[in-house]
Design a protein around this motif. Structure first.
Motif, mmCIF file in Angstrom:
data_model
loop_
_atom_site.group_PDB
_atom_site.id
_atom_site.type_symbol
_atom_site.label_atom_id
_atom_site.label_comp_id
_atom_site.label_asym_id
_atom_site.label_seq_id
_atom_site.Cartn_x
_atom_site.Cartn_y
_atom_site.Cartn_z
ATOM 1 N N ALA A 113 0.869 -1.176 0.000
ATOM 2 C CA ALA A 113 0.000 0.000 0.000
ATOM 3 C C ALA A 113 0.901 1.220 0.000
ATOM 4 O O ALA A 113 2.078 1.144 0.372
ATOM 5 C CB ALA A 113 -0.920 0.013 1.214
ATOM 6 N N GLN A 135 -2.247 -3.113 -4.291
ATOM 7 C CA GLN A 135 -3.207 -2.943 -3.209
ATOM 8 C C GLN A 135 -4.669 -3.192 -3.595
ATOM 9 O O GLN A 135 -5.426 -3.746 -2.817
ATOM 10 C CB GLN A 135 -3.060 -1.532 -2.603
ATOM 11 N N ASN A 148 -4.897 -0.387 -9.659
ATOM 12 C CA ASN A 148 -3.555 -0.177 -9.116
ATOM 13 C C ASN A 148 -2.770 0.871 -9.905
ATOM 14 O O ASN A 148 -1.914 1.554 -9.358
ATOM 15 C CB ASN A 148 -2.765 -1.486 -9.109
ATOM 16 N N GLU A 155 -4.035 1.812 3.786
ATOM 17 C CA GLU A 155 -4.428 0.755 4.713
ATOM 18 C C GLU A 155 -4.522 1.338 6.126
ATOM 19 O O GLU A 155 -3.605 2.031 6.579
ATOM 20 C CB GLU A 155 -3.403 -0.381 4.704
#
Length: 284
Positions: A113, A135, A148, A155
């Motif tokens: 992330a 991610q 992506n 996160e």
């Protein structure tokens, strides 16, 4: 010589972007030696990317008759780095931020992330905003099938069955506002992982305060006074217009309700859901 200059220029750009895009919310010192090895790998991989950027060879193409297609490299002066246009919000579904940092620094996990937000509000910046993090995964939002390549992934340290902390949300809002301003990301383009992948993912879950972040221009929320949906309202088309993948309608309904209803996350299409959908869809 020209390639060396290009590589040096690229390094300067990436270095400046990395420092500029690093958001410091908590000044508690971190033992960077723990991640010295993975930081070295990160640097090595960015160096590899710079070599790709510096490639000035045109593609070697063969036409339908087997002949070589003539090609020549002519460098333009009009180009720049690609910027993210979406933000995807996740929860980690793990027990601690330390566990998540370890997960994202192991090659075998193949996941990452751009940012991780700890329970105490500290933000860990793990991938330069201009680079692609692993991610979002498989999903669909409108016509986008590779999220992506056009998004920043955030996160949040949360196991999925607990409320988010006050410091966490405060830092997250600061980060989201920063990203929106830095990259001119549209209000509608802040979505949850479950919005992107309703068939697979439930995060950031019904505890995520979408109403709160919407007050800062991060995503939409329904108005306080909701106009009832018309009779025989085409909710499937409305979900699709917002961006949801309706190939599995039940999952799309649940994802919408996790985001915009939250008090009810069942697959049932209720009058409340229809009214909120009618209100929210009008904003897109």
């Amino acid at each position: 010589m020209k390639r060396i200059c290009l590589a040096v220029l690229s390094l300067v750009i990436l270095a400046s972007c990395s420092s500029k895009k690093h958001v410091v919310v908590n000044t508690v010192p971190v033992d960077n030696s723990v991640y010295a090895a993975t930081n070295k790998v990160y640097t090595h991989q960015t160096d590899s990317l710079l070599k790709i950027i510096g490639n000035e060879n045109p593609p070697m193409l063969i036409d339908s008759t087997g002949g070589t297609v003539p090609a020549e490299w002519v460098g333009t002066v009009n180009f720049g780095m690609r910027k993210p246009n979406y933000v995807i919000i996740h929860y980690t579904a793990q027990d601690s931020v330390q566990q998540t940092l370890r997960t994202f620094t192991l090659t075998r996990t193949a996941v990452s992330a751009h940012y991780v937000v700890a329970k105490d509000g500290k933000i860990f910046h793990m991938v330069n905003d201009y680079l692609r993090a692993n991610q979002a995964g498989v999903g669909k939002w409108g016509s986008i099938t590779d999220m992506n390549s056009c998004s920043v992934g955030i996160e949040i340290d949360n196991n999925g069955s607990e409320p988010y902390t006050g410091p966490q949300i405060k830092s997250l809002v600061a980060l989201l506002v920063y990203l929106k301003k830095s990259y001119n990301i549209p209000t509608a383009n802040f979505i949850g992982h479950q919005d992107w992948a309703p068939k697979r993912k439930p995060d950031p879950g019904p505890y995520f305060p979408w109403k709160t972040v919407a007050q800062y221009g991060i995503g939409y929320w329904s108005d306080y006074i909701v106009v009832p949906a018309p009779e025989h309202y085409d909710y499937v088309t409305a979900l699709r217009l917002i961006g949801y993948d309706t190939s599995n309608l039940k999952d799309a309904v649940i994802a919408f309700k996790r985001h915009f209803v939250q008090s009810d996350v069942t697959p049932a299409v209720t009058p409340l859901m229809l009214n909120i959908l009618y209100n929210v869809a009008g904003k897109y």
